[in-house]
Write a protein that holds these residues in place. Structure first.
Motif, short mmCIF file in Angstrom:
data_model
loop_
_atom_site.label_atom_id
_atom_site.label_comp_id
_atom_site.label_asym_id
_atom_site.label_seq_id
_atom_site.Cartn_x
_atom_site.Cartn_y
_atom_site.Cartn_z
N LEU A 127 0.82 -1.21 0.00
CA LEU A 127 0.00 0.00 0.00
C LEU A 127 0.86 1.26 0.00
CD1 LEU A 127 -2.92 -0.91 2.45
CD2 LEU A 127 -2.98 -0.76 -0.05
N MET A 128 1.89 1.31 0.85
CA MET A 128 2.75 2.49 0.89
C MET A 128 3.56 2.62 -0.39
SD MET A 128 3.63 5.22 2.35
CE MET A 128 2.83 5.08 3.95
N GLY A 129 3.91 1.48 -0.99
CA GLY A 129 4.61 1.52 -2.26
C GLY A 129 3.77 2.16 -3.35
N ALA A 135 2.37 9.54 -5.55
CA ALA A 135 2.78 10.86 -5.06
C ALA A 135 4.00 11.36 -5.80
CB ALA A 135 3.06 10.79 -3.57
N ASP A 136 4.97 10.48 -6.02
CA ASP A 136 6.20 10.89 -6.67
C ASP A 136 6.00 11.23 -8.14
OD1 ASP A 136 9.07 11.30 -6.50
OD2 ASP A 136 9.28 9.51 -7.73
N LYS A 137 5.09 10.51 -8.77
CA LYS A 137 4.86 10.73 -10.21
C LYS A 137 3.95 11.92 -10.47
CE LYS A 137 3.43 8.37 -14.46
NZ LYS A 137 2.99 7.09 -15.05
N LYS A 138 2.92 12.11 -9.67
CA LYS A 138 1.89 13.11 -9.96
C LYS A 138 2.19 14.49 -9.36
CE LYS A 138 -0.79 10.18 -12.14
NZ LYS A 138 -1.05 10.31 -13.61
N CYS A 139 2.92 14.53 -8.25
CA CYS A 139 3.10 15.81 -7.55
C CYS A 139 4.31 16.56 -8.08
CB CYS A 139 3.25 15.57 -6.05
SG CYS A 139 1.78 14.84 -5.29
N LEU A 180 3.88 14.61 -1.59
CA LEU A 180 2.48 15.06 -1.66
C LEU A 180 2.36 16.56 -1.41
CD1 LEU A 180 0.69 12.14 0.24
CD2 LEU A 180 0.42 12.71 -2.18
N LEU A 181 3.29 17.10 -0.63
CA LEU A 181 3.28 18.53 -0.29
C LEU A 181 4.14 19.35 -1.25
CD1 LEU A 181 3.56 18.08 3.57
CD2 LEU A 181 1.57 18.98 2.34
N GLY A 182 4.65 18.71 -2.31
CA GLY A 182 5.38 19.44 -3.34
C GLY A 182 6.85 19.66 -3.08
N VAL A 183 7.45 18.95 -2.14
CA VAL A 183 8.87 19.09 -1.86
C VAL A 183 9.66 18.25 -2.86
CG1 VAL A 183 10.68 18.89 -0.10
CG2 VAL A 183 8.31 19.36 0.59
N ASP A 184 10.74 18.81 -3.40
CA ASP A 184 11.52 18.05 -4.38
C ASP A 184 12.20 16.86 -3.71
OD1 ASP A 184 14.54 18.55 -3.87
OD2 ASP A 184 13.73 20.58 -3.84
N GLY A 242 17.28 10.98 -10.15
CA GLY A 242 16.42 9.80 -10.08
C GLY A 242 15.13 10.07 -9.32
N SER A 243 14.24 9.08 -9.32
CA SER A 243 12.95 9.20 -8.65
C SER A 243 12.80 8.08 -7.62
CB SER A 243 11.81 9.11 -9.67
OG SER A 243 11.68 7.78 -10.16
N PHE A 244 11.65 8.08 -6.94
CA PHE A 244 11.36 7.04 -5.94
C PHE A 244 10.70 5.81 -6.59
CE2 PHE A 244 11.32 10.85 -3.13
CZ PHE A 244 12.32 10.44 -2.26
#
Length: 265
Positions: A127-129, A135-139, A180-184, A242-244
């Motif tokens: 679920l957290m994954g 969150a990482d892709k959309k925000c 989710l809060l927009g932090v890089d 890179g991303s999460f």
């Protein structure tokens, strides 16, 4: 702990060092790895303290200059001189409190099912994954470390309370909240590591009575410390571009493997 072999402490020290800072849940791996791959007993409280002490030392040394600047800034703030470092210090203080309280309540009033615990960990991982991936892709990344404000840091700190659910991951919760809060990505990883320092220190002090000075414990401290230093450096460097995504996918796959293993057994 007396029956623990050196190679066990080395393996678990490596597991702790890798998973404590990546958003994949160290508590889940420290329980699942012995259960799934080796048939070992669950680690003792004394060895758990040793592993977390190693990662705590790594955090302090890696961010020593940062903490020194923060303490100096906080002192200047108390004297009436406003500084960015002083503001961040008090943000970290405020962010630490709610997560610690919520986590304590979780640990006190949420009993764990002795039979189904691997499934519960697997569900939390999956679920957290999924949430981390979305969150990482959309925000969008609209805030850097220097742009963090009281509201943002408080909400990130609040998310730490979820870390006491094995499989959620403290770093996973804070990094997801930050995205989710927009932090890089690099900024939320850095803030997450800084935020982990006081709560890890509190946990180590609170559980220090369980620590023993056996060789397995000492080896566990050393190995988790060395590996942790490398992982912190790696993740901060990796997240520049890179991303999460890779960690989110790993969580889902590992969770699915746990579920399959549980029912096949």
């Amino acid at each position: 702990m007396e029956t623990m072999q050196m190679y066990e402490s080395i393996i678990l020290g490596i597991v702790q060092g890798i998973t404590e800072f990546l958003p994949i849940s160290s508590s889940a791996h420290l329980r699942i790895v012995p259960w799934m791959f080796f048939g070992w007993d669950q680690i003792s409280d004394s060895f758990d303290v040793a592993l977390h002490f190693g990662t705590f030392i790594a955090m302090v040394l890696f961010f020593f200059k940062d903490w020194l600047r923060l303490f100096k800034g906080a002192y200047k703030n108390l004297r009436g001189e406003k500084t960015a470092e002083g503001r961040m210090f008090w943000y970290l203080v405020v962010a630490t409190i709610p997560g610690g309280i919520i986590g304590l309540l979780f640990s006190m009033f949420m009993p764990e099912n002795e039979y189904w615990w691997p499934i519960m960990i697997a569900i939390a991982l999956i679920l957290m994954g999924i949430i981390l991936y979305i969150a990482d892709k959309k925000c969008k990344s609209v805030k850097s470390y220097e742009d963090l404000d009281l509201k943002t840091t408080f909400l990130i700190g609040l998310s730490q309370g979820l870390a006491f659910i094995s499989g959620v991951s403290r770093s996973g919760a804070t990094m997801t909240a930050g995205r989710l809060l927009g932090v890089d990505r690099q900024s939320i990883a850095r803030f997450s590591f800084m935020l982990a320092t006081p709560i890890t220190f509190a946990a180590v002090v609170f559980e220090a009575r369980y620590f023993d000075f056996s060789w397995p414990s000492i080896i566990g401290v050393i190995v988790s410390f060395i590996v942790s230093l490398g992982v912190i450096k790696f993740l901060l460097s990796y997240l520049r571009k890179g991303s999460f995504k890779i960690f989110a996918i790993y969580r889902v796959i590992f969770g699915a493997i746990i579920i399959a293993t549980f029912f096949l057994r």
